[in-house]
Design a protein around this motif. Structure first.
Motif, PDB file in Angstrom:
ATOM      1  N   LEU A  80       0.862  -1.166   0.000  1.00 44.12           N
ATOM      2  CA  LEU A  80       0.000   0.000   0.000  1.00 44.12           C
ATOM      3  C   LEU A  80       0.909   1.231   0.000  1.00 44.12           C
ATOM      4  O   LEU A  80       1.604   1.497   0.986  1.00 44.12           O
ATOM      5  N   LEU A  95       1.504   5.313  -0.286  1.00 49.33           N
ATOM      6  CA  LEU A  95       0.815   6.538   0.083  1.00 49.33           C
ATOM      7  C   LEU A  95       1.480   7.713  -0.617  1.00 49.33           C
ATOM      8  O   LEU A  95       2.697   7.900  -0.501  1.00 49.33           O
ATOM      9  N   TRP A 117      -6.448   2.614  -4.402  1.00 53.62           N
ATOM     10  CA  TRP A 117      -7.273   2.031  -3.349  1.00 53.62           C
ATOM     11  C   TRP A 117      -8.284   3.064  -2.878  1.00 53.62           C
ATOM     12  O   TRP A 117      -9.468   2.821  -2.906  1.00 53.62           O
ATOM     13  N   GLU A 130      -8.705   7.613  -1.404  1.00 51.52           N
ATOM     14  CA  GLU A 130      -8.138   8.853  -0.882  1.00 51.52           C
ATOM     15  C   GLU A 130      -8.734   9.063   0.499  1.00 51.52           C
ATOM     16  O   GLU A 130      -9.938   8.923   0.693  1.00 51.52           O
ATOM     17  N   THR A 155      -3.498   9.709  -0.920  1.00 48.55           N
ATOM     18  CA  THR A 155      -4.090   8.744  -1.837  1.00 48.55           C
ATOM     19  C   THR A 155      -3.297   7.458  -1.713  1.00 48.55           C
ATOM     20  O   THR A 155      -2.062   7.464  -1.783  1.00 48.55           O
ATOM     21  N   TYR A 156      -4.018   6.361  -1.506  1.00 48.40           N
ATOM     22  CA  TYR A 156      -3.400   5.056  -1.340  1.00 48.40           C
ATOM     23  C   TYR A 156      -3.469   4.288  -2.654  1.00 48.40           C
ATOM     24  O   TYR A 156      -4.507   4.271  -3.319  1.00 48.40           O
TER      25      TYR A 156
END
Length: 121
Positions: free
Chosen positions: A10, A12, A46, A48, A62-63
């Motif tokens: 994940l 960022l 994924w 925000e 945001t991921y």
């Protein structure tokens, strides 16, 4: 030859950067994986979210969810590249032991159009 394993990461990034230069952000993530000689399975937004605390003056992030295959020794290279990056704020990499291909293909909150106040299942 070291065995390749499947990982979930994940990433960022700053939401303002993601909104203004989405293709650039995706290219950064892909280059990070490529430098580690990872075989990409899937990379997509994924969601925000508001950050729990400001990071570098940023309050939203945001991921980007990525699934990839690489030797375990390459994970350190990915984390190092992110630590040196001025554009990717953080990364969390975990081994995807119990994740099936169907789970990897499930829609993300961004794909479902959820709002931040709605719970994520």
């Amino acid at each position: 030859m070291e065995t390749k394993r499947v990982y979930e990461a994940l990433f960022l990034v700053d939401s303002a950067l993601a909104a203004a230069q989405w293709d650039h952000v995706m290219e950064l993530v892909q280059k990070t994986l490529d430098r580690a000689k990872a075989t990409t399975i899937s990379v997509r937004k994924w969601d925000e979210r508001k950050l729990a605390y400001n990071m570098g003056g940023k309050s939203r992030g945001t991921y980007i969810l990525a699934y990839f295959e690489c030797p375990s020794s390459a994970v350190g290279q990915i984390e190092k590249d992110v630590n040196l990056s001025e554009e990717i704020m953080r990364v969390l990499v975990v081994r995807a032991v119990l994740i099936s291909k169907e789970d990897m293909d499930k829609p993300t909150p961004a794909m479902l159009g959820r709002t931040e106040s709605e719970p994520v299942a």
